[in-house]
Design a protein around this motif. Structure first.
Motif, PDB file in Angstrom:
ATOM      1  N   LYS A   1       8.687 -13.804   8.985  1.00 56.47           N
ATOM      2  CA  LYS A   1       8.351 -15.230   9.108  1.00 56.47           C
ATOM      3  C   LYS A   1       6.957 -15.494   8.549  1.00 56.47           C
ATOM      4  N   TRP A   2       6.003 -14.627   8.871  1.00 52.42           N
ATOM      5  CA  TRP A   2       4.652 -14.766   8.323  1.00 52.42           C
ATOM      6  C   TRP A   2       4.701 -14.707   6.796  1.00 52.42           C
ATOM      7  N   ALA A   3       5.449 -13.747   6.264  1.00 50.06           N
ATOM      8  CA  ALA A   3       5.550 -13.590   4.810  1.00 50.06           C
ATOM      9  C   ALA A   3       6.130 -14.853   4.171  1.00 50.06           C
ATOM     10  N   GLY A   4       7.191 -15.393   4.758  1.00 49.35           N
ATOM     11  CA  GLY A   4       7.789 -16.615   4.222  1.00 49.35           C
ATOM     12  C   GLY A   4       6.821 -17.783   4.242  1.00 49.35           C
ATOM     13  N   ASN A   5       6.064 -17.912   5.335  1.00 50.43           N
ATOM     14  CA  ASN A   5       5.078 -18.995   5.435  1.00 50.43           C
ATOM     15  C   ASN A   5       3.937 -18.832   4.444  1.00 50.43           C
ATOM     16  N   ASN A   6       3.696 -17.612   3.998  1.00 51.81           N
ATOM     17  CA  ASN A   6       2.609 -17.323   3.064  1.00 51.81           C
ATOM     18  C   ASN A   6       3.111 -17.011   1.661  1.00 51.81           C
ATOM     19  N   LYS A   7       4.350 -17.390   1.399  1.00 57.38           N
ATOM     20  CA  LYS A   7       4.957 -17.266   0.068  1.00 57.38           C
ATOM     21  C   LYS A   7       4.860 -15.856  -0.503  1.00 57.38           C
ATOM     22  N   THR A   8       5.170 -14.913   0.341  1.00 58.97           N
ATOM     23  CA  THR A   8       5.217 -13.525  -0.094  1.00 58.97           C
ATOM     24  C   THR A   8       6.423 -12.871   0.569  1.00 58.97           C
ATOM     25  N   ARG A   9       6.670 -11.633   0.250  1.00 58.20           N
ATOM     26  CA  ARG A   9       7.848 -10.954   0.803  1.00 58.20           C
ATOM     27  C   ARG A   9       7.586  -9.463   0.842  1.00 58.20           C
ATOM     28  N   PHE A  10       7.989  -8.842   1.932  1.00 59.42           N
ATOM     29  CA  PHE A  10       7.935  -7.391   2.032  1.00 59.42           C
ATOM     30  C   PHE A  10       9.280  -6.852   1.556  1.00 59.42           C
ATOM     31  N   ASN A  11       9.244  -5.794   0.782  1.00 58.90           N
ATOM     32  CA  ASN A  11      10.440  -5.239   0.176  1.00 58.90           C
ATOM     33  C   ASN A  11      11.144  -4.304   1.155  1.00 58.90           C
ATOM     34  N   GLU A  12      12.301  -4.748   1.628  1.00 57.11           N
ATOM     35  CA  GLU A  12      13.044  -3.929   2.591  1.00 57.11           C
ATOM     36  C   GLU A  12      13.560  -2.635   1.962  1.00 57.11           C
ATOM     37  N   GLU A  13      13.744  -2.608   0.643  1.00 56.13           N
ATOM     38  CA  GLU A  13      14.218  -1.390  -0.019  1.00 56.13           C
ATOM     39  C   GLU A  13      13.147  -0.304  -0.055  1.00 56.13           C
TER      40      GLU A  13
END
Length: 123
Positions: A79-91
């Protein structure tokens, strides 16, 4: 009339992060991701960062409790990543269970990031 660059602004939309290995990479990591370390985690969770990696360590009374806490914490991070326009790579993310328990308890955990299962590793 003379041109003064200090009084001119220019705005661009950034769609990608800093290339890994660039001289700016550590500084951008500190600015961008430091707030992840300060999210309101449960008292069972400790977040640790090193270079451009993030580790969540969770202590619980059972494997199932640790799994549940981990999924709650991963949702906070996503949720933090989405709000900050970034993404953690689950792979690229991994889960490792470390326990002293000798009993015959199922040792596979189902932890998700971005609604996708994270691979469990032994080492």
């Amino acid at each position: 009339m003379d041109y003064d660059a200090r009084s001119t602004t220019h705005q661009i939309n950034i769609t990608r992060g800093c290339p890994q290995g660039s001289c700016c990479d550590p500084s951008f990591w500190n600015i961008q991701y430091d707030p992840v370390l300060n999210l309101q985690y449960t008292h069972h969770t400790k977040a640790v960062a090193f270079a451009d990696d993030l580790v969540l360590m969770i202590r619980a009374d059972s494997i199932r409790e640790a799994e549940n806490i981990a999924n709650v914490e991963m949702d906070k991070i996503a949720k933090w990543a989405g709000n900050n326009k970034t993404r953690f790579n689950e792979e690229k993310s991994k889960v490792m269970l470390i326990t002293r328990r000798k009993r015959k308890e199922q040792k596979e955990v189902a932890i998700c990031l971005n609604n996708k299962a994270i691979v469990q590793v032994q080492n």
